[in-house]
Design an enzyme around this catalytic site. Structure first.
Site, PDB file in Angstrom:
ATOM      1  N   ASP A   1       0.863  -1.175   0.000  1.00 20.77           N
ATOM      2  CA  ASP A   1       0.000   0.000   0.000  1.00 20.77           C
ATOM      3  C   ASP A   1       0.907   1.234   0.000  1.00 20.77           C
ATOM      4  OD1 ASP A   1      -2.379   1.666   0.534  1.00 20.77           O
ATOM      5  OD2 ASP A   1      -1.459   1.878   2.517  1.00 20.77           O
TER       6      ASP A   1
ATOM      7  N   ASP B   1      -1.577  -0.836   5.897  1.00 20.85           N
ATOM      8  CA  ASP B   1      -1.845  -0.283   7.229  1.00 20.85           C
ATOM      9  C   ASP B   1      -3.324  -0.198   7.560  1.00 20.85           C
ATOM     10  OD1 ASP B   1      -2.013   1.896   5.245  1.00 20.85           O
ATOM     11  OD2 ASP B   1      -2.430   3.146   6.987  1.00 20.85           O
TER      12      ASP B   1
ATOM     13  N   ASP C   1      -0.194   5.135   0.955  1.00 22.09           N
ATOM     14  CA  ASP C   1      -0.430   6.087   2.048  1.00 22.09           C
ATOM     15  C   ASP C   1      -0.526   5.367   3.389  1.00 22.09           C
ATOM     16  OD1 ASP C   1      -0.625   8.662   0.707  1.00 22.09           O
ATOM     17  OD2 ASP C   1      -2.412   7.841  -0.259  1.00 22.09           O
TER      18      ASP C   1
END
Length: 220
Positions: free
Chosen positions: A13, A169, A15
């Site tokens: 991922d 995250d 961001d």
């Protein structure tokens, strides 16, 4: 005897996993809500939609808005985010880890809720254009947690789900991995708290790039 490698393709991922951008995204969502005169979410609620495509994210934040208003809210978000994204940096140690993994022969990819234009701008500003073998964005595939981005990447590299690892995250990342039959790692320093990440059953919950490096050295 050298340890046999478990994974061939590692998908990150962007961001909140590689880019330290969670705070800016939250502030930009909150500012866009103020601009549109809708209820301003707290940090936890704003952070929860990080990783989704932008239109899906604003629709979750402001479910009562009509489509035209959601488009305007998305534009206000872009305005606020672009005002600060030139200051964003990678998390400490991320660039070194990526370089090392590529040097070891791993295939590296990104699967992100960002639009293509935004990811290309961020990668260029951070000098990462030559690091990744492929990238997928939400405006050219399906938004997480749909498995589309991972399925496309595995198809591109002819890589089996058992040889693919997703690092993210948010539960959106982890559920995308589940839906694609792919193992996942959760990074606790991003958008979603540990107790939420636990619900998506990652292989491990890690707390720093250093932890990620150590895990990959043992299990990757």
């Amino acid at each position: 005897m050298a340890r046999q490698r478990q994974y061939d393709l590692i998908v990150f991922d962007w961001d909140g996993t590689l880019s330290d951008s969670t705070a800016l995204i939250v502030k930009s969502i909150q500012a866009a809500c103020r601009d549109m005169g809708v209820e301003v979410p707290d940090r936890a609620r704003a952070a929860h939609v990080i990783g989704l495509s932008l239109l899906k994210a604003v629709a979750e934040i402001a479910p009562d808005l009509e489509e035209e208003a959601l488009m305007r809210m998305a534009e206000r978000y872009r305005y606020h985010f672009l005002a600060g994204d030139h200051e964003l940096e990678l998390f400490e140690g991320a660039r070194e880890l990526l370089d090392d993994l590529k040097g070891q022969g791993y295939l590296l990819a990104v699967a992100t809720g960002k639009a293509r234009r935004g990811l290309d701008r961020a990668m260029a500003s951070m000098g990462l254009n030559e690091v990744f073998h492929a990238t997928r964005c939400a405006d050219e595939s399906f938004s997480k947690p749909h498995p589309g981005m991972l399925l496309e990447l595995m198809d591109e590299f002819v890589t089996e789900p058992s040889r693919t690892l997703m690092v993210g995250d948010t539960t959106h990342d982890l559920l995308m991995a589940q839906n694609a039959g792919v193992a996942s790692l959760a990074m606790s320093y991003g958008a979603h708290p540990v107790e939420v990440l636990e619900s998506a059953s990652p292989e491990a919950i890690l707390h720093s790039i250093s932890d990620l490096r150590n895990w990959l050295e043992t299990h990757g």
